[in-house]
Structure formats: structure tokens, C-alpha cells
Design a protein around this motif. Structure first.
Motif, PDB file in Angstrom:
ATOM      1  N   UNK A 174      49.371  37.652  48.373  1.00  0.00           N
ATOM      2  CA  UNK A 174      50.817  37.699  48.545  1.00  0.00           C
ATOM      3  C   UNK A 174      51.583  37.384  47.261  1.00  0.00           C
ATOM      4  N   UNK A 175      50.942  36.795  46.287  1.00  0.00           N
ATOM      5  CA  UNK A 175      51.602  36.478  45.016  1.00  0.00           C
ATOM      6  C   UNK A 175      51.348  37.538  43.954  1.00  0.00           C
ATOM      7  N   UNK A 176      50.621  38.590  44.307  1.00  0.00           N
ATOM      8  CA  UNK A 176      50.383  39.667  43.364  1.00  0.00           C
ATOM      9  C   UNK A 176      48.927  40.031  43.229  1.00  0.00           C
ATOM     10  N   UNK A 177      48.610  40.601  42.085  1.00  0.00           N
ATOM     11  CA  UNK A 177      47.257  41.089  41.811  1.00  0.00           C
ATOM     12  C   UNK A 177      46.598  40.261  40.718  1.00  0.00           C
ATOM     13  N   UNK A 178      45.285  40.127  40.827  1.00  0.00           N
ATOM     14  CA  UNK A 178      44.514  39.502  39.762  1.00  0.00           C
ATOM     15  C   UNK A 178      44.444  40.474  38.589  1.00  0.00           C
ATOM     16  N   UNK A 179      43.957  40.016  37.468  1.00  0.00           N
ATOM     17  CA  UNK A 179      43.695  40.979  36.389  1.00  0.00           C
ATOM     18  C   UNK A 179      42.649  42.007  36.842  1.00  0.00           C
ATOM     19  N   UNK A 180      42.802  43.213  36.366  1.00  0.00           N
ATOM     20  CA  UNK A 180      41.838  44.274  36.625  1.00  0.00           C
ATOM     21  C   UNK A 180      40.609  44.036  35.761  1.00  0.00           C
ATOM     22  N   UNK A 181      39.432  44.130  36.364  1.00  0.00           N
ATOM     23  CA  UNK A 181      38.190  43.993  35.624  1.00  0.00           C
ATOM     24  C   UNK A 181      37.459  45.326  35.687  1.00  0.00           C
ATOM     25  N   UNK A 182      37.143  45.845  34.527  1.00  0.00           N
ATOM     26  CA  UNK A 182      36.425  47.117  34.433  1.00  0.00           C
ATOM     27  C   UNK A 182      34.996  46.816  34.026  1.00  0.00           C
ATOM     28  N   UNK A 238      33.328  38.519  37.074  1.00  0.00           N
ATOM     29  CA  UNK A 238      34.344  38.685  38.117  1.00  0.00           C
ATOM     30  C   UNK A 238      34.752  37.334  38.710  1.00  0.00           C
ATOM     31  N   UNK A 239      33.801  36.623  39.223  1.00  0.00           N
ATOM     32  CA  UNK A 239      34.153  35.387  39.932  1.00  0.00           C
ATOM     33  C   UNK A 239      34.783  34.337  39.027  1.00  0.00           C
ATOM     34  N   UNK A 240      34.378  34.286  37.773  1.00  0.00           N
ATOM     35  CA  UNK A 240      35.029  33.344  36.859  1.00  0.00           C
ATOM     36  C   UNK A 240      36.506  33.691  36.658  1.00  0.00           C
ATOM     37  N   UNK A 241      36.823  34.990  36.623  1.00  0.00           N
ATOM     38  CA  UNK A 241      38.222  35.423  36.520  1.00  0.00           C
ATOM     39  C   UNK A 241      38.968  35.083  37.811  1.00  0.00           C
ATOM     40  N   UNK A 242      38.334  35.334  38.950  1.00  0.00           N
ATOM     41  CA  UNK A 242      38.962  35.011  40.237  1.00  0.00           C
ATOM     42  C   UNK A 242      39.232  33.516  40.348  1.00  0.00           C
ATOM     43  N   UNK A 243      38.308  32.704  39.900  1.00  0.00           N
ATOM     44  CA  UNK A 243      38.474  31.252  39.948  1.00  0.00           C
ATOM     45  C   UNK A 243      39.625  30.802  39.057  1.00  0.00           C
ATOM     46  N   UNK A 244      39.716  31.369  37.864  1.00  0.00           N
ATOM     47  CA  UNK A 244      40.821  31.035  36.961  1.00  0.00           C
ATOM     48  C   UNK A 244      42.157  31.430  37.593  1.00  0.00           C
ATOM     49  N   UNK A 303      32.217  26.384  43.906  1.00  0.00           N
ATOM     50  CA  UNK A 303      33.332  26.516  42.969  1.00  0.00           C
ATOM     51  C   UNK A 303      34.692  26.819  43.595  1.00  0.00           C
ATOM     52  N   UNK A 304      34.722  27.506  44.725  1.00  0.00           N
ATOM     53  CA  UNK A 304      36.000  27.818  45.356  1.00  0.00           C
ATOM     54  C   UNK A 304      36.318  26.769  46.415  1.00  0.00           C
ATOM     55  N   UNK A 305      37.587  26.444  46.519  1.00  0.00           N
ATOM     56  CA  UNK A 305      37.979  25.475  47.548  1.00  0.00           C
ATOM     57  C   UNK A 305      37.748  26.046  48.941  1.00  0.00           C
ATOM     58  N   UNK A 306      37.825  27.375  49.056  1.00  0.00           N
ATOM     59  CA  UNK A 306      37.596  28.026  50.339  1.00  0.00           C
ATOM     60  C   UNK A 306      37.158  29.471  50.092  1.00  0.00           C
ATOM     61  N   UNK A 307      36.117  29.882  50.797  1.00  0.00           N
ATOM     62  CA  UNK A 307      35.737  31.288  50.757  1.00  0.00           C
ATOM     63  C   UNK A 307      35.050  31.627  52.075  1.00  0.00           C
ATOM     64  N   UNK A 308      35.089  32.901  52.419  1.00  0.00           N
ATOM     65  CA  UNK A 308      34.453  33.367  53.652  1.00  0.00           C
ATOM     66  C   UNK A 308      33.055  33.845  53.280  1.00  0.00           C
TER      67      UNK A 308
END
Length: 151
Positions: free
Chosen positions: A8-16, A31-37, A69-74
Motif C-alpha cells: 500500500x505504500x508503493x513498490x520495492x526497487x525492481x530487481x533484474x 532479492x530478500x536482502x533488498x526486501x528486508x531493507x 530475518x523478517x518480523x512476519x512472513x507467510x
């Protein structure tokens, strides 16, 4: 292969990920390190990571890394393995992304990558927010449909 996160706050950086196969360790590192940041900078750990059933996502090492590493994940045992009806990217954002690409400029891998980078910046904020707002409704409809695909 590309990776993008939406909320809801937008998009993460695009990773190619344009070279080689994406195994679980590469997925974690690139990927996950970027998502965590992004998680820490935007939400201060007040969000939930949702992944699909791709092998790098469901690998035991990836699941353990996310848990640590994540406070919450499915985790893979609590998310339907093929769930395009409730994945923000699958049912909405990828379409918006594709519409923003100027396909006449794509002549090579390099021009494709340039066009992907340009197009992700043009994804309308209203499309992302609308997708997020519809997510809860889709979950409700899916639960009323016994988890079957929506029509």
C-alpha cells in the motif's frame, strides 16, 4: 527474470536477475536482502512478506532465512502454492507494468532491461493502491469459494 514487491505504500526497487539460474542462495542474497531493507525503511517491521511457490522461495534455507530475518512472513505451508487470485502482482501489477513498457523500443536484452527500469517508474500509484485495497475483498471472496479460483 525480474522481482518486484508491492504494498500500500508503493513498490520495492525492481530487481533484474538477468544472468544464470536463480537458486535459493541467490534469491536470498539478491532479492530478500533488498526486501528486508525496504521493510525496515518503509514499515519499521510492520508488514508481512508473501511469496509464491517458486522453488527458491520454498527452499528450506530460504524459509529459515525468512523466519530469522523478517518480523512476519507467510511460510510455504500457510500460503496456497498457486494463488494468483490473491497475489497483488499476479492479478494487477504485472499488467500495469506491461502496459507501461514501450515494446517498440525493445530490440535487445539491453534495451529490454532499460525499458523495464523506465516502465516500473511509470506504474501508477493509483494502480498499486487499488490493487492493495482489493486484496482484502479477494481474500474474503476466496474463502467463501472454498479456496477455489475466482471467476
Amino acid at each position: 527474470m525480474v522481482w518486484l514487491g508491492a504494498c500500500s505504500k508503493g513498490l520495492t526497487p525492481l530487481i533484474i536477475l538477468d544472468k544464470g539460474t536463480v537458486y535459493h542462495q541467490r534469491y536470498i542474497n539478491q532479492v530478500l536482502l533488498v526486501a528486508l531493507k525496504y521493510d525496515n525503511n518503509v514499515f519499521a517491521n510492520e508488514w508481512t512478506l508473501q511469496q509464491d511457490g517458486a522453488k527458491p522461495h520454498t527452499h528450506v534455507a530460504t524459509q529459515e532465512w525468512c523466519q530469522n530475518n523478517f518480523s512476519s512472513f507467510i511460510d510455504k505451508d500457510h500460503w496456497p502454492p498457486n494463488s494468483p487470485d490473491i497475489n497483488l502482482l499476479d492479478y494487477s501489477i504485472w499488467d500495469e507494468f506491461g502496459q507501461q513498457i514501450n515494446w517498440t523500443k525493445v530490440q535487445s536484452k539491453k534495451t529490454l532491461i532499460n525499458e523495464l527500469k523506465r516502465a516500473v517508474k511509470r506504474i501508477r500509484e493509483s494502480a498499486v493502491l487499488g490493487s492493495c485495497q482489493g486484496w482484502t475483498n479477494r481474500l474474503y471472496r476466496l474463502s467463501n469459494n472454498n479456496g477455489n479460483y475466482l471467476k
